[in-house]
Enzyme design. Structure first.
Site, PDB file in Angstrom:
ATOM      1  N   HIS A  82       0.845  -1.194   0.000  1.00 30.75           N
ATOM      2  CA  HIS A  82       0.000   0.000   0.000  1.00 30.75           C
ATOM      3  C   HIS A  82       0.877   1.239   0.000  1.00 30.75           C
ATOM      4  O   HIS A  82       1.879   1.295   0.705  1.00 30.75           O
ATOM      5  CB  HIS A  82      -0.892   0.024   1.251  1.00 30.75           C
ATOM      6  CG  HIS A  82      -1.949   1.082   1.220  1.00 30.75           C
ATOM      7  ND1 HIS A  82      -3.218   0.853   0.727  1.00 30.75           N
ATOM      8  CD2 HIS A  82      -1.934   2.374   1.603  1.00 30.75           C
ATOM      9  CE1 HIS A  82      -3.929   1.956   0.819  1.00 30.75           C
ATOM     10  NE2 HIS A  82      -3.170   2.902   1.348  1.00 30.75           N
ATOM     11  N   ASP A 161     -14.111   3.506   6.885  1.00 29.49           N
ATOM     12  CA  ASP A 161     -13.094   4.272   6.168  1.00 29.49           C
ATOM     13  C   ASP A 161     -13.676   4.956   4.940  1.00 29.49           C
ATOM     14  O   ASP A 161     -13.309   6.085   4.624  1.00 29.49           O
ATOM     15  CB  ASP A 161     -11.910   3.386   5.762  1.00 29.49           C
ATOM     16  CG  ASP A 161     -10.825   4.220   5.090  1.00 29.49           C
ATOM     17  OD1 ASP A 161     -10.311   5.143   5.755  1.00 29.49           O
ATOM     18  OD2 ASP A 161     -10.523   3.994   3.913  1.00 29.49           O
ATOM     19  N   ARG A 168     -13.010  13.411   5.656  1.00 28.76           N
ATOM     20  CA  ARG A 168     -11.691  14.030   5.909  1.00 28.76           C
ATOM     21  C   ARG A 168     -11.233  14.832   4.701  1.00 28.76           C
ATOM     22  O   ARG A 168     -10.623  15.881   4.831  1.00 28.76           O
ATOM     23  CB  ARG A 168     -10.663  12.935   6.235  1.00 28.76           C
ATOM     24  CG  ARG A 168     -10.870  12.315   7.608  1.00 28.76           C
ATOM     25  CD  ARG A 168     -10.070  11.038   7.724  1.00 28.76           C
ATOM     26  NE  ARG A 168      -8.664  11.239   7.482  1.00 28.76           N
ATOM     27  CZ  ARG A 168      -7.846  10.310   6.986  1.00 28.76           C
ATOM     28  NH1 ARG A 168      -8.299   9.105   6.694  1.00 28.76           N
ATOM     29  NH2 ARG A 168      -6.583  10.570   6.802  1.00 28.76           N
ATOM     30  N   SER A 183      -6.747   4.415   8.768  1.00 27.27           N
ATOM     31  CA  SER A 183      -7.378   4.236   7.458  1.00 27.27           C
ATOM     32  C   SER A 183      -6.644   3.159   6.649  1.00 27.27           C
ATOM     33  O   SER A 183      -7.247   2.206   6.144  1.00 27.27           O
ATOM     34  CB  SER A 183      -7.369   5.586   6.719  1.00 27.27           C
ATOM     35  OG  SER A 183      -7.556   5.423   5.349  1.00 27.27           O
ATOM     36  N   LYS A 187      -7.819  -1.174   6.296  1.00 30.13           N
ATOM     37  CA  LYS A 187      -8.066  -1.785   4.984  1.00 30.13           C
ATOM     38  C   LYS A 187      -7.127  -2.963   4.743  1.00 30.13           C
ATOM     39  O   LYS A 187      -7.514  -3.993   4.202  1.00 30.13           O
ATOM     40  CB  LYS A 187      -7.895  -0.735   3.876  1.00 30.13           C
ATOM     41  CG  LYS A 187      -9.036   0.256   3.827  1.00 30.13           C
ATOM     42  CD  LYS A 187      -8.853   1.299   2.751  1.00 30.13           C
ATOM     43  CE  LYS A 187      -7.757   2.260   3.068  1.00 30.13           C
ATOM     44  NZ  LYS A 187      -7.857   3.591   2.487  1.00 30.13           N
TER      45      LYS A 187
HETATM   46  N1  URA Z   1      -4.307   6.558   2.001  1.00 34.19           N
HETATM   47  C1  URA Z   1      -5.310   5.968   2.686  1.00 34.19           C
HETATM   48  O1  URA Z   1      -5.748   4.867   2.353  1.00 34.19           O
HETATM   49  N2  URA Z   1      -5.830   6.619   3.747  1.00 34.19           N
HETATM   50  C2  URA Z   1      -5.381   7.817   4.154  1.00 34.19           C
HETATM   51  O2  URA Z   1      -5.885   8.333   5.127  1.00 34.19           O
HETATM   52  C3  URA Z   1      -4.330   8.425   3.426  1.00 34.19           C
HETATM   53  C4  URA Z   1      -3.803   7.755   2.349  1.00 34.19           C
END
Ligand code: URA
Length: 425
Positions: A82, A161, A168, A183, A187
């Site tokens: 990620h 999220d 946000r 966040s 995930k």
């Molecule tokens: N990427 C994400 O998945 N969440 C965030 O809050 C910032 C970047």
């Protein structure tokens, strides 16, 4: 419990209990805590932060607001990756098939871009026919069959999220460590991989502007991963200039193909090989950079990419087609010397205005538009030489050229940029 009391508690710098965090997350997803209270809470977190225990409670309660993927039917150590967001970041397009070409399964869910940042999903959708929406069964079956699949994040995954990120985004509360860490990690935990590589970007084009902040975010996420038994490594990577040569969806697919054929720029190619080495290491497969690079040069990684594209409905003939745009504008250098800065955010927003990105979620994309840099930071350039090409379907004007030239810094003191700044494991 009342949301207003929890907002006030956080506003005054106090810690929330595990129960209070659970109540807030559940209430938000159920709709009993409204957006306006959740945004006030996010702003309180922005200013007052959260302890490690609070971040962990927030993350794990977020995980529970959706489906948790079970990848146990796929043999081997499943590794996920990620990035915290960047400009020109086409790494997944190359890294996923490259790692899979060594027999390590990659089951990856990716997101869309917003604002100056791009999203892997949008890039994949620039391939005619490529389907990003798959059922859990199809996703698992494809990874069992060919070892790799990159799909869109399921709507059922971490509902908290989905809601909170959108909130946000419009309340200036994205760039805060507790909320980014929860966040990302909610995930990744819900997506079910055994091991996780986190690319924590830092610099002008990233959410984290200093290496110290990026290190804190990276360490927080590594700790969250380890606490739930996932092998987790974070790399802090430079996002002061765009990654690689291209920004824009199809242009980035074409650059990814170039790298997958072993013909990419050396800097990004080496960077991706280093990330592949870490990902393979997470699956206990030790390979040298030379061995990894061979899979780019001998076509094995490219073959895996094509297999993935075909399995997800993509048109392999259209894949290699050059972009179709009304105008290609050449940007000449205004000076002779060495390129010292190409601010990532500025170029990300520039490409967004060409149609390559979305200012707001509902914006349509123009997959063909964007920028290709002929020169990057550290490269020498002669006055009048082409620094970049702009691909546009919009109106062309001299301002498009002068605005671009304004951002290109020549001889302003060269920074020696390394793609990987630090590894945290
Ligand atoms: N990427 C994400 O998945 N969440 C965030 O809050 C910032 C970047």
């Amino acid at each position: 419990m009342r949301a207003v009391d929890l907002i006030q508690k956080k506003r005054d710098g106090q810690k929330l209990t595990s129960n209070e965090i659970k109540w807030l997350v559940e209430g938000y997803v159920a709709g009993t805590v409204p957006d306006y209270q959740m945004s006030a809470f996010a702003m309180a977190v922005y200013f007052k932060g959260m302890t490690t225990r609070e971040i962990s409670d927030l993350t794990m309660n977020m995980v529970k607001t959706g489906q948790e993927f079970d990848l146990s039917a796929i043999e081997g150590v499943k590794v996920d990756k990620h990035s915290t967001g960047g400009v020109g970041d086409k790494v997944t397009l190359i890294l996923a098939p490259l790692v899979a070409s060594f027999g390590v399964p990659v089951a990856k869910m990716s997101g869309r871009g917003l604002g100056h940042t791009g999203g892997t999903l949008d890039k994949l959708e620039a391939i005619k026919g490529y389907q990003v929406e798959r059922s859990q069964e199809d996703f698992i079956r494809q990874v069992q069959d060919i070892g790799v699949s990159v799909i869109g994040q399921s709507d059922q995954l971490v509902k908290a999220d989905k809601l909170l990120y959108a909130l946000r985004d419009v309340t200036a509360t994205v760039d805060t460590i507790p909320l980014i860490a929860s966040s990302v990690m909610s995930k990744k935990i819900a997506a079910g991989a055994d091991a996780i590589l986190l690319d924590v970007t830092v610099g002008e084009g990233a959410f984290m502007k200093t290496v110290d902040e990026a290190r804190e975010l990276a360490q927080t996420m590594v700790d969250l991963g380890k606490a739930v038994g996932r092998k987790t490594v974070a790399v802090i990577t430079d996002m002061s200039q765009p990654l690689g040569r291209a920004i824009g969806n199809r242009l980035e697919i074409l650059e990814a193909l170039e790298i997958l054929q072993g013909k990419g720029r050396q800097d990004i190619t080496h960077f991706i090989c280093e990330l592949a080495q870490i990902m393979l290491g997470l699956a206990d497969v030790e390979k040298t950079i030379k061995e990894i690079r061979q899979h780019l040069e001998n076509g094995q990684a490219l073959a895996k990419f094509e297999e993935m594209v075909a399995a997800q409905g993509g048109d392999l003939e259209d894949l290699y087609r050059p972009v179709k745009v009304a105008h290609v504008l050449e940007i000449p250098a205004q000076d002779t010397g060495v390129i010292s800065a190409l601010p990532a955010m500025k170029f990300g927003l520039y490409a967004m205005r060409l149609g390559a990105g979305r200012a707001i979620k509902s914006d349509d994309l123009d997959y063909e538009t964007g920028i290709v840099f002929e020169k990057k930071v550290g490269d020498s350039v002669q006055k009048g030489e082409i620094v970049a090409k702009v691909y546009t379907n919009g109106k062309i004007s001299s301002e498009l050229v002068t605005e671009f030239q304004k951002y290109v810094k020549i001889n302003d003191g060269v920074q020696s940029l390394r793609e990987i700044i630090e590894i945290i494991s």
